[in-house]
Design a protein around this motif. Structure first.
Motif, PDB file in Angstrom:
ATOM      1  N   GLU A 301      40.239  57.165  45.876  1.00 13.64           N
ATOM      2  CA  GLU A 301      40.802  57.512  44.633  1.00 13.64           C
ATOM      3  C   GLU A 301      42.058  56.500  44.355  1.00 13.64           C
ATOM      4  O   GLU A 301      42.569  56.125  43.291  1.00 13.64           O
ATOM      5  N   LYS A 302      43.014  56.357  45.275  1.00 17.27           N
ATOM      6  CA  LYS A 302      44.221  55.556  45.257  1.00 17.27           C
ATOM      7  C   LYS A 302      43.833  54.450  44.602  1.00 17.27           C
ATOM      8  O   LYS A 302      45.042  53.795  43.861  1.00 17.27           O
ATOM      9  N   TRP A 303      42.756  53.670  44.798  1.00 13.07           N
ATOM     10  CA  TRP A 303      42.843  52.414  44.285  1.00 13.07           C
ATOM     11  C   TRP A 303      41.764  52.310  43.181  1.00 13.07           C
ATOM     12  O   TRP A 303      41.165  51.241  42.629  1.00 13.07           O
ATOM     13  N   SER A 304      41.385  53.324  42.674  1.00 16.33           N
ATOM     14  CA  SER A 304      40.376  53.477  41.518  1.00 16.33           C
ATOM     15  C   SER A 304      40.699  52.610  40.200  1.00 16.33           C
ATOM     16  O   SER A 304      39.938  52.155  39.405  1.00 16.33           O
ATOM     17  N   ASN A 305      41.929  52.291  40.089  1.00 14.36           N
ATOM     18  CA  ASN A 305      42.485  51.746  38.974  1.00 14.36           C
ATOM     19  C   ASN A 305      42.081  50.347  38.888  1.00 14.36           C
ATOM     20  O   ASN A 305      42.261  49.640  37.908  1.00 14.36           O
ATOM     21  N   CYS A 306      41.448  49.623  39.947  1.00 15.49           N
ATOM     22  CA  CYS A 306      41.255  48.324  40.296  1.00 15.49           C
ATOM     23  C   CYS A 306      39.780  48.222  40.463  1.00 15.49           C
ATOM     24  O   CYS A 306      39.530  46.942  40.833  1.00 15.49           O
ATOM     25  N   SER A 307      38.926  49.181  40.403  1.00 19.12           N
ATOM     26  CA  SER A 307      37.520  49.301  40.589  1.00 19.12           C
ATOM     27  C   SER A 307      37.218  48.542  41.938  1.00 19.12           C
ATOM     28  O   SER A 307      36.730  47.343  41.865  1.00 19.12           O
ATOM     29  N   PRO A 308      37.782  48.752  43.180  1.00 19.81           N
ATOM     30  CA  PRO A 308      37.549  47.935  44.176  1.00 19.81           C
ATOM     31  C   PRO A 308      36.323  47.507  44.822  1.00 19.81           C
ATOM     32  O   PRO A 308      36.138  46.400  45.186  1.00 19.81           O
ATOM     33  N   GLY A 309      35.501  48.444  44.368  1.00 26.05           N
ATOM     34  CA  GLY A 309      33.756  48.178  44.859  1.00 26.05           C
ATOM     35  C   GLY A 309      33.367  46.927  44.038  1.00 26.05           C
ATOM     36  O   GLY A 309      32.753  45.976  44.736  1.00 26.05           O
ATOM     37  N   ARG A 310      33.309  46.912  42.780  1.00 26.35           N
ATOM     38  CA  ARG A 310      32.938  45.759  42.064  1.00 26.35           C
ATOM     39  C   ARG A 310      33.704  44.672  42.381  1.00 26.35           C
ATOM     40  O   ARG A 310      33.428  43.383  42.247  1.00 26.35           O
ATOM     41  N   LEU A 311      34.896  44.933  42.402  1.00 25.58           N
ATOM     42  CA  LEU A 311      35.844  43.711  42.530  1.00 25.58           C
ATOM     43  C   LEU A 311      35.530  42.869  44.105  1.00 25.58           C
ATOM     44  O   LEU A 311      35.334  41.532  43.808  1.00 25.58           O
ATOM     45  N   ILE A 312      35.190  43.532  44.983  1.00 27.59           N
ATOM     46  CA  ILE A 312      34.826  42.842  46.444  1.00 27.59           C
ATOM     47  C   ILE A 312      33.534  42.185  46.121  1.00 27.59           C
ATOM     48  O   ILE A 312      33.312  41.196  46.792  1.00 27.59           O
ATOM     49  N   ILE A 313      32.675  42.725  45.384  1.00 32.36           N
ATOM     50  CA  ILE A 313      31.553  41.957  45.110  1.00 32.36           C
ATOM     51  C   ILE A 313      31.495  40.818  44.326  1.00 32.36           C
ATOM     52  O   ILE A 313      31.233  39.678  44.959  1.00 32.36           O
ATOM     53  N   GLU A 314      32.338  40.708  43.328  1.00 29.36           N
ATOM     54  CA  GLU A 314      32.688  39.595  42.654  1.00 29.36           C
ATOM     55  C   GLU A 314      33.414  38.554  43.436  1.00 29.36           C
ATOM     56  O   GLU A 314      33.081  37.250  43.401  1.00 29.36           O
ATOM     57  N   ARG A 315      34.313  38.918  44.171  1.00 32.46           N
ATOM     58  CA  ARG A 315      35.161  38.010  44.835  1.00 32.46           C
ATOM     59  C   ARG A 315      34.358  37.263  46.055  1.00 32.46           C
ATOM     60  O   ARG A 315      34.482  36.163  46.262  1.00 32.46           O
ATOM     61  N   THR A 316      33.567  38.062  46.843  1.00 27.25           N
ATOM     62  CA  THR A 316      32.441  37.545  47.554  1.00 27.25           C
ATOM     63  C   THR A 316      31.814  36.566  47.129  1.00 27.25           C
ATOM     64  O   THR A 316      31.309  35.678  47.658  1.00 27.25           O
ATOM     65  N   MET A 317      31.232  36.971  45.938  1.00 36.62           N
ATOM     66  CA  MET A 317      30.180  36.020  45.268  1.00 36.62           C
ATOM     67  C   MET A 317      30.786  34.733  44.773  1.00 36.62           C
ATOM     68  O   MET A 317      30.005  33.511  45.229  1.00 36.62           O
ATOM     69  N   ALA A 318      31.983  34.852  44.255  1.00 34.57           N
ATOM     70  CA  ALA A 318      32.640  33.569  43.919  1.00 34.57           C
ATOM     71  C   ALA A 318      32.903  32.637  45.362  1.00 34.57           C
ATOM     72  O   ALA A 318      32.628  31.312  45.277  1.00 34.57           O
ATOM     73  N   ALA A 319      33.343  33.348  46.434  1.00 32.62           N
ATOM     74  CA  ALA A 319      33.539  32.472  47.484  1.00 32.62           C
ATOM     75  C   ALA A 319      32.486  31.904  48.226  1.00 32.62           C
ATOM     76  O   ALA A 319      32.425  30.781  48.624  1.00 32.62           O
ATOM     77  N   LEU A 320      31.387  32.628  48.068  1.00 32.99           N
ATOM     78  CA  LEU A 320      30.093  32.331  48.941  1.00 32.99           C
ATOM     79  C   LEU A 320      29.344  31.186  47.982  1.00 32.99           C
ATOM     80  O   LEU A 320      28.606  30.476  48.670  1.00 32.99           O
ATOM     81  N   HIS A 321      29.555  31.211  46.623  1.00 29.19           N
ATOM     82  CA  HIS A 321      29.033  30.153  45.808  1.00 29.19           C
ATOM     83  C   HIS A 321      29.723  28.860  46.218  1.00 29.19           C
ATOM     84  O   HIS A 321      28.729  27.816  46.361  1.00 29.19           O
ATOM     85  N   LYS A 322      31.004  28.882  46.518  1.00 30.80           N
ATOM     86  CA  LYS A 322      31.500  27.668  46.872  1.00 30.80           C
ATOM     87  C   LYS A 322      30.880  27.148  48.171  1.00 30.80           C
ATOM     88  O   LYS A 322      30.834  25.787  48.234  1.00 30.80           O
ATOM     89  N   ASP A 323      30.389  28.094  48.769  1.00 22.89           N
ATOM     90  CA  ASP A 323      29.810  27.500  50.126  1.00 22.89           C
ATOM     91  C   ASP A 323      28.207  27.084  50.099  1.00 22.89           C
ATOM     92  O   ASP A 323      27.592  27.494  51.177  1.00 22.89           O
ATOM     93  N   GLY A 324      27.615  27.438  48.879  1.00 18.28           N
ATOM     94  CA  GLY A 324      26.178  27.141  48.933  1.00 18.28           C
ATOM     95  C   GLY A 324      25.446  28.148  48.626  1.00 18.28           C
ATOM     96  O   GLY A 324      24.165  28.023  48.465  1.00 18.28           O
ATOM     97  N   ILE A 325      25.818  29.352  48.462  1.00 19.15           N
ATOM     98  CA  ILE A 325      24.791  30.385  48.061  1.00 19.15           C
ATOM     99  C   ILE A 325      24.512  30.420  46.618  1.00 19.15           C
ATOM    100  O   ILE A 325      25.575  30.252  45.994  1.00 19.15           O
TER     101      ILE A 325
END
Length: 395
Positions: A301-325
């Motif tokens: 709940e402490k971090w719910s204002n920034c939707s950390p679950g969805r955010l880590i998915i998108e950040r991971t996708m962006a980083a791994l796309h640069k690495d060929g995924i």
């Protein structure tokens, strides 16, 4: 390698060996079986040798579970056809053969060799000889139950999916193919989803200590995994759900996977952190240009204002796309957050067959369940009649 049983050739009228289709060897030793296998290209990331090795290492000594690896070769040429990572376990006094899974492996399949069947006729021959070998197994086998079978194996048909007895699985895969242009893919998302992700990142990074990281140090990756266990356990407890992933054996499996897989790049641990605080974690596996998410958690709940679950998915996708995924697999489970990322559902199939009279009732029940799944309208009416609630996943 200890061979438990083999499927030998039949005899012709003069008593000479004649090939019956496929030769099946059954062994308990995964490492020895793998050492004999020529093609190490896993058909899905879940057949990667590191996944299977970590699984057997954790579960091989568990009560009631016996590793059982089937090595299938062409009986006339000796060419390799299939390598199946299986187990035998007992349930209600029934000896069941199934994949090395126990609800941890999302997609099941054999490793394929050059002699793997490519049509239904050859698949039936393989199944006939595998069934014969399993029935001769010391200690017996009553039922073979293979679930979550991937149909397409990197462009090749899964022989098990070609069998007429295979039917629709209640679960499915969820894949996003981004293509070469990641930003172009992002703009295929609904505007509200895209704007929410942008807002979440702005809110999260208001703290100058906030950041995203792909963890490459083994010890740190194991510490992040420990945080995942705590965060997931707390979340599941708050929902009143039965949670097995922190059970001692399951936890050992994931530790094996991270310990042995981070250095090679097969296991990927990513995290959102603010200073020393871990806000969200994501554990995935990588094989070629495909990445599969397998465990996700956040600090609540402490971090719910920034939707950390969805955010880590998108950040991971962006980083791994640069690495060929290019393929991002959200794995099984049709949760709403996956639909927001525009996943395409991938069908899986199940297969069950009796190996003795004791297995017949179980095979018939599984067959009835598959038939009902192939008639979704009727299945919904049955669920309502039984008073079953709607799946939490679909909400």
């Amino acid at each position: 390698m200890t061979v438990l049983t083999t499927n030998v050739g039949k005899l012709d009228a003069r008593g000479k060996a004649r090939a019956s289709g496929f030769r099946v060897e059954l062994t308990r030793d995964w490492k020895a079986a793998l050492a004999r296998w020529n093609d190490m290209s896993p058909p899905t990331p879940f057949q990667h040798p590191q996944w299977v090795a970590a699984w057997y290492e954790a579960f091989a000594a568990a009560d009631g579970i016996e590793p059982l690896i089937a090595i299938v070769t062409d009986a006339s040429t000796g060419e390799q056809a299939a390598l199946l990572p299986l187990i035998r376990r007992r349930q209600n006094n029934i000896a069941i053969i199934e994949f090395a899974d126990l609800d941890l492996t999302d997609y099941n399949a054999p490793l394929l060799g050059p002699a793997a069947p490519r049509d239904a006729k050859a698949a039936r021959a393989l199944w006939r000889d595998l069934k014969t070998a399993l029935r001769r197994l010391p200690g017996g086998a009553d039922l073979i139950r293979l679930r979550k079978i991937a149909v397409d194996l990197d462009g090749r048909p899964n022989p098990l999916a070609l069998l007429g007895e295979a039917g629709p699985c209640s679960l499915n895969g969820n894949i996003v193919a981004t293509g070469e242009d990641y930003d172009a893919w992002r703009y295929t998302l609904e505007k509200t989803v895209r704007k929410e992700l942008e807002r979440s990142w702005r809110v999260f990074t208001r703290d100058p200590a906030a950041g995203f990281e792909i963890v490459t140090d083994n010890n740190k990756a194991l510490r992040i995994l420990s945080t995942t266990e705590v965060q997931q356990g707390t979340r599941m407890q708050s929902l009143g759900l039965n949670f097995i992933l922190n059970d001692e054996t399951c936890a050992a499996f994931y530790r094996n996977l991270v310990r042995d897989g981070v250095g090679s790049g097969y296991a990927l641990v990513t995290a959102l952190t603010v200073g020393d605080e871990v806000v969200a974690t994501l554990l995935g596996i990588r094989c070629g240009a495909r990445y599969v998410m397998i465990r996700i958690s956040n600090a609540g709940e402490k971090w719910s204002n920034c939707s950390p679950g969805r955010l880590i998915i998108e950040r991971t996708m962006a980083a791994l796309h640069k690495d060929g995924i290019r393929q991002f697999d959200f794995s099984i489970g049709n949760y709403a957050y996956k639909r927001r990322f525009g996943v395409a559902r991938i069908a899986l199939v199940d297969f069950t067959a009796a190996l003795s009279w004791r297995g017949q009732p179980y095979a018939l029940r599984d067959r009835a369940a598959r038939w009902l799944r192939s008639h979704p309208g009727l299945a919904d009416r049955v669920k309502r009649a039984l008073g079953k609630p709607a799946s939490r996943e679909e909400k």
